[in-house]
Design an enzyme around this catalytic site. Sequence first.
Site, PDB file in Angstrom:
ATOM      1  N   ASP A 245       0.827  -1.212   0.000  1.00 42.15           N
ATOM      2  CA  ASP A 245       0.000   0.000   0.000  1.00 42.15           C
ATOM      3  C   ASP A 245       0.861   1.262   0.000  1.00 42.15           C
ATOM      4  OD1 ASP A 245      -2.061  -1.692   0.083  1.00 42.15           O
ATOM      5  OD2 ASP A 245      -2.843  -1.079   2.057  1.00 42.15           O
TER       6      ASP A 245
ATOM      7  N   PHE B 127       2.146   2.126  -3.332  1.00 38.93           N
ATOM      8  CA  PHE B 127       1.034   2.626  -4.136  1.00 38.93           C
ATOM      9  C   PHE B 127       0.757   4.092  -3.799  1.00 38.93           C
ATOM     10  CE2 PHE B 127      -3.414   3.558  -4.841  1.00 38.93           C
ATOM     11  CZ  PHE B 127      -3.618   3.077  -6.128  1.00 38.93           C
ATOM     12  N   ASP B 128       0.692   4.366  -2.497  1.00 36.40           N
ATOM     13  CA  ASP B 128       0.416   5.738  -2.057  1.00 36.40           C
ATOM     14  C   ASP B 128       1.479   6.709  -2.580  1.00 36.40           C
ATOM     15  OD1 ASP B 128      -1.794   4.854  -0.792  1.00 36.40           O
ATOM     16  OD2 ASP B 128      -0.898   4.793   1.211  1.00 36.40           O
TER      17      ASP B 128
ATOM     18  N   SER C 264     -36.930  -2.505 -18.755  1.00 34.58           N
ATOM     19  CA  SER C 264     -37.014  -3.275 -17.515  1.00 34.58           C
ATOM     20  C   SER C 264     -37.207  -4.742 -17.888  1.00 34.58           C
ATOM     21  CB  SER C 264     -38.153  -2.760 -16.651  1.00 34.58           C
ATOM     22  OG  SER C 264     -39.344  -2.893 -17.367  1.00 34.58           O
ATOM     23  N   LEU C 265     -37.359  -5.581 -16.911  1.00 32.76           N
ATOM     24  CA  LEU C 265     -37.518  -7.010 -17.175  1.00 32.76           C
ATOM     25  C   LEU C 265     -38.886  -7.454 -16.692  1.00 32.76           C
ATOM     26  CD1 LEU C 265     -34.094  -8.324 -15.848  1.00 32.76           C
ATOM     27  CD2 LEU C 265     -34.828  -8.290 -18.225  1.00 32.76           C
TER      28      LEU C 265
ATOM     29  N   LYS D 273     -29.731 -11.047  -9.633  1.00 28.90           N
ATOM     30  CA  LYS D 273     -30.407  -9.774  -9.885  1.00 28.90           C
ATOM     31  C   LYS D 273     -29.995  -8.833  -8.760  1.00 28.90           C
ATOM     32  CE  LYS D 273     -34.847  -7.767 -11.228  1.00 28.90           C
ATOM     33  NZ  LYS D 273     -34.587  -6.479 -10.637  1.00 28.90           N
TER      34      LYS D 273
ATOM     35  N   LYS E 206     -31.439 -15.242 -18.835  1.00 32.75           N
ATOM     36  CA  LYS E 206     -31.305 -14.678 -20.182  1.00 32.75           C
ATOM     37  C   LYS E 206     -31.045 -15.792 -21.189  1.00 32.75           C
ATOM     38  CE  LYS E 206     -29.271 -10.487 -18.296  1.00 32.75           C
ATOM     39  NZ  LYS E 206     -28.063  -9.672 -18.093  1.00 32.75           N
TER      40      LYS E 206
ATOM     41  N   LYS F 146     -38.122 -13.372  -8.953  1.00 32.42           N
ATOM     42  CA  LYS F 146     -37.887 -12.609  -7.717  1.00 32.42           C
ATOM     43  C   LYS F 146     -38.143 -13.481  -6.502  1.00 32.42           C
ATOM     44  CE  LYS F 146     -38.511  -7.891  -8.995  1.00 32.42           C
ATOM     45  NZ  LYS F 146     -38.814  -6.630  -8.353  1.00 32.42           N
TER      46      LYS F 146
ATOM     47  N   CYS G  72     -36.062  11.725  30.598  1.00 36.24           N
ATOM     48  CA  CYS G  72     -35.960  12.910  31.453  1.00 36.24           C
ATOM     49  C   CYS G  72     -37.316  13.523  31.754  1.00 36.24           C
ATOM     50  CB  CYS G  72     -35.051  13.946  30.803  1.00 36.24           C
ATOM     51  SG  CYS G  72     -35.827  14.754  29.400  1.00 36.24           S
TER      52      CYS G  72
HETATM   53  S1  IVH Z   1     -30.375  -7.192 -17.660  1.00 34.65           S
HETATM   54  C1  IVH Z   1     -32.689  -5.444 -21.263  1.00 34.65           C
HETATM   55  N1  IVH Z   1     -29.180  -8.309 -15.617  1.00 34.65           N
HETATM   56  O1  IVH Z   1     -33.026  -5.215 -13.004  1.00 34.65           O
HETATM   57  C2  IVH Z   1     -32.451  -6.007 -19.923  1.00 34.65           C
HETATM   58  N2  IVH Z   1     -30.648  -6.485 -15.186  1.00 34.65           N
HETATM   59  O2  IVH Z   1     -35.921  -5.174 -13.796  1.00 34.65           O
HETATM   60  C3  IVH Z   1     -31.371  -5.329 -19.210  1.00 34.65           C
HETATM   61  N3  IVH Z   1     -30.760  -5.853 -12.813  1.00 34.65           N
HETATM   62  O3  IVH Z   1     -33.119  -2.217 -14.793  1.00 34.65           O
HETATM   63  C4  IVH Z   1     -31.268  -5.719 -17.810  1.00 34.65           C
HETATM   64  N4  IVH Z   1     -29.356  -7.367 -12.074  1.00 34.65           N
HETATM   65  O4  IVH Z   1     -31.307  -2.484 -13.061  1.00 34.65           O
HETATM   66  C5  IVH Z   1     -30.047  -7.345 -16.011  1.00 34.65           C
HETATM   67  N5  IVH Z   1     -28.016  -9.389 -13.914  1.00 34.65           N
HETATM   68  C6  IVH Z   1     -28.858  -8.434 -14.317  1.00 34.65           C
HETATM   69  C7  IVH Z   1     -29.457  -7.535 -13.407  1.00 34.65           C
HETATM   70  C8  IVH Z   1     -30.355  -6.584 -13.886  1.00 34.65           C
HETATM   71  C9  IVH Z   1     -30.135  -6.350 -11.738  1.00 34.65           C
HETATM   72  C10 IVH Z   1     -31.746  -4.754 -12.762  1.00 34.65           C
HETATM   73  C11 IVH Z   1     -31.497  -3.667 -13.792  1.00 34.65           C
HETATM   74  C12 IVH Z   1     -32.766  -3.551 -14.566  1.00 34.65           C
HETATM   75  C13 IVH Z   1     -33.761  -4.229 -13.695  1.00 34.65           C
HETATM   76  C14 IVH Z   1     -34.833  -4.849 -14.537  1.00 34.65           C
END
Ligand code: IVH
Length: 680
Positions: free
Chosen positions: A34, A37-38, A83-84, A115, A287, A311, A408
């Site tokens: 360290d 590095f510093d 989103s997913l 996730k 995926k 989830k 108090c």
């Molecule tokens: S893929 C087109 N991979 O979950 C899809 N998302 O509900 C792109 N997230 O907005 C997202 N872990 O913020 C992907 N391993 C992961 C993830 C992930 C968390 C979040 C991300 C996204 C949300 C979707």
Amino acid sequence: MTHPEAQQRIAELTDQINRHNYLYYQLAKPAIPDYDFDMLLEELTALENQFPDLRLPDSPTLRVGGAITKEFATIRHRYPMLSLGNTYSEEELRDFDLRIRKILTDSPEYVCELKFDGLSISLIYENGLLMHAVTRGDGIQGDDVTENVKTIRTIPLRLQGDFPSGIEVRGEIIMLKKGFEKFNEERMAKGETPFANPRNAAAGSLKMQDSAEVARRPLDNFSYFLLGENLPFKTHFESINALKNWGFHISEYTQLCPSMDDVLAFIRKTGEKRHQLPFDIDGIVIKVNSLAQQQQLGYTAKSPRWAIAYKYKAEQAATKLLSIDYQVGRTGAVTPVANLEPVRLSGTTVKRASLHNADIIEKLDVRIGDTVLVEKGGEIIPKIVGVDLSKRDLFASAVVFISHCPECGALLERAEGEAAHYCPNEDNCPPQIRGKLEHFISRKAMNIESLGEGKVEVLYNNGLVRNIADFYQLTFDKLLGLEKTIEASGTKKEKTISFRERSVQNILSGIEASKSIPFEKVFFALGIRYVGETVAKKLVNHFKTMDNLLKASKEELLEVEEIGEKIAGQLEAYFKVDKHLQTIEKLRAAGVQLEQNTDASEKLSEKLQGKTFVVSGIFSRSRDEIKELIEAHGGKNVGSISKNTSYVLAGEKMGPEKLKKATQLGIPVLSEEDFNNLLV
Ligand code: IVH
């Protein structure tokens, strides 16, 4: 050193330090001590200060922050941030698999990923350099938080290896659980409101104006999605591997799953150990691996058809609410805490849960003796999420929030618009006094280590200290022989130890040494509500002396960066109380530092001697840094433009009024670059 020599050395150091950062943070395999590095970093910092124009865009000194962003620019996403679709059931995952198979010709292979429960970020690289970091926003456009993101050490500022010229990398910014706990404790010690969970803490951090403050927060990043034109990869898994090789932080838990059965096995296995992970996750992302298949499946308006999120349900347990305690903190805030019949939940035994404030109690309509549902979501402290009304005792009566302080007896106060009740008796309420004394001696304040480990409590119980200034009245005779009762280790028996000569000497020398603690820490040590470490520093840098602070009007306080109505109002109120003024005078008499040290050794030159500056707008450095620099070179900072002002230093977005006034009075307006030139 000449300019070309410096240029070469800066390039070498930048490369070398970035490499060591990667080895240390990404691979956890440091190659040098360290200290070495510093030293490298110090050398680079010094050179960059001497030759500011030579600082490279991937300079590791950016990691410590310094840039201030007043307003985050909006950037439109090149590829929308979708989103997913999500589900909580295995059955629906099987449906997802069937749906996909109907569209595809070949069987899909899946990639399972954690996730991450943080906030998504889009990182834009051009020719290997990080150009922008943009938040999700509404999915179409987000905020440019580049300066803040650059402080996160697992995000590469420059890519390594063989990378395409333009890419966009999506990932999640998170705060590790451990770091979060420590960070929250520090916040509470400062009297600041703790964040509810690591996600909120991470999100709050990215929107801070001062990137140096962001640099201090324990943030991390996981990258999980690559976008770009004409990329050479055939599968998602391959592209993730490429990300790893280019220097991104990739999760070690990502797994290829040939079938939906493997996916379900991964979900179950991860579900069991998810609470042991060092960060929060709220599920698993599944995926389709083949990019050709992904393309075939395409997108709905909101989400890809080739991915889905499973989830985990937040775990809940039912238990009985036995009673409610009310805890009084250092600032007088009263927090209701539920005592529960012990119950197992997500790997720990839960006995207590926070009820936060009176509004929450009322909303839940929770009563003593009720069977309540406790849940451990993202939060560290479990919360009560509901009441099982079928089990309610007929005679259970509603909880009435206490009206008087349990410690108090003072009548509690609740300011308009605030959820918390406060005990106003700050000078006589024992936990407030003890809390303030403990805060005063704590490491980040006066740092009187020899008083730790319960010694303050002994002094308090013996009536020797009631007020922070009392520490400076302690003498050898008063301390010698004081007794402290502790639990003997390994037994339930109590043992009494008395303060002996050695420890009394230590205490007294610790107190003596605290007299040279810099004023900014002393000001923080006073324990004024809302005045944390950073605020104290800002105020002291601005006002320099306690006398100036005491004289400052509310308007003058508001002129300081990041000081708003709330803090200014609190300071004004604090300085109006006689007792506080007496404490300050006692500290002064004891020899505690009440002025910022303007040690001659800090003077860099006399180049700006006799010149007065008005600094306004946004610069590449923080305004405070610039003001310090002016003073270090002998100049003076003033708040408003008059005919006596020598220069106006104008950053971006400087107010038009100021500019007009400067022009009217014929005062030279300097850019940051002009200013730099004044100093060379
Ligand atoms: S893929 C087109 N991979 O979950 C899809 N998302 O509900 C792109 N997230 O907005 C997202 N872990 O913020 C992907 N391993 C992961 C993830 C992930 C968390 C979040 C991300 C996204 C949300 C979707």
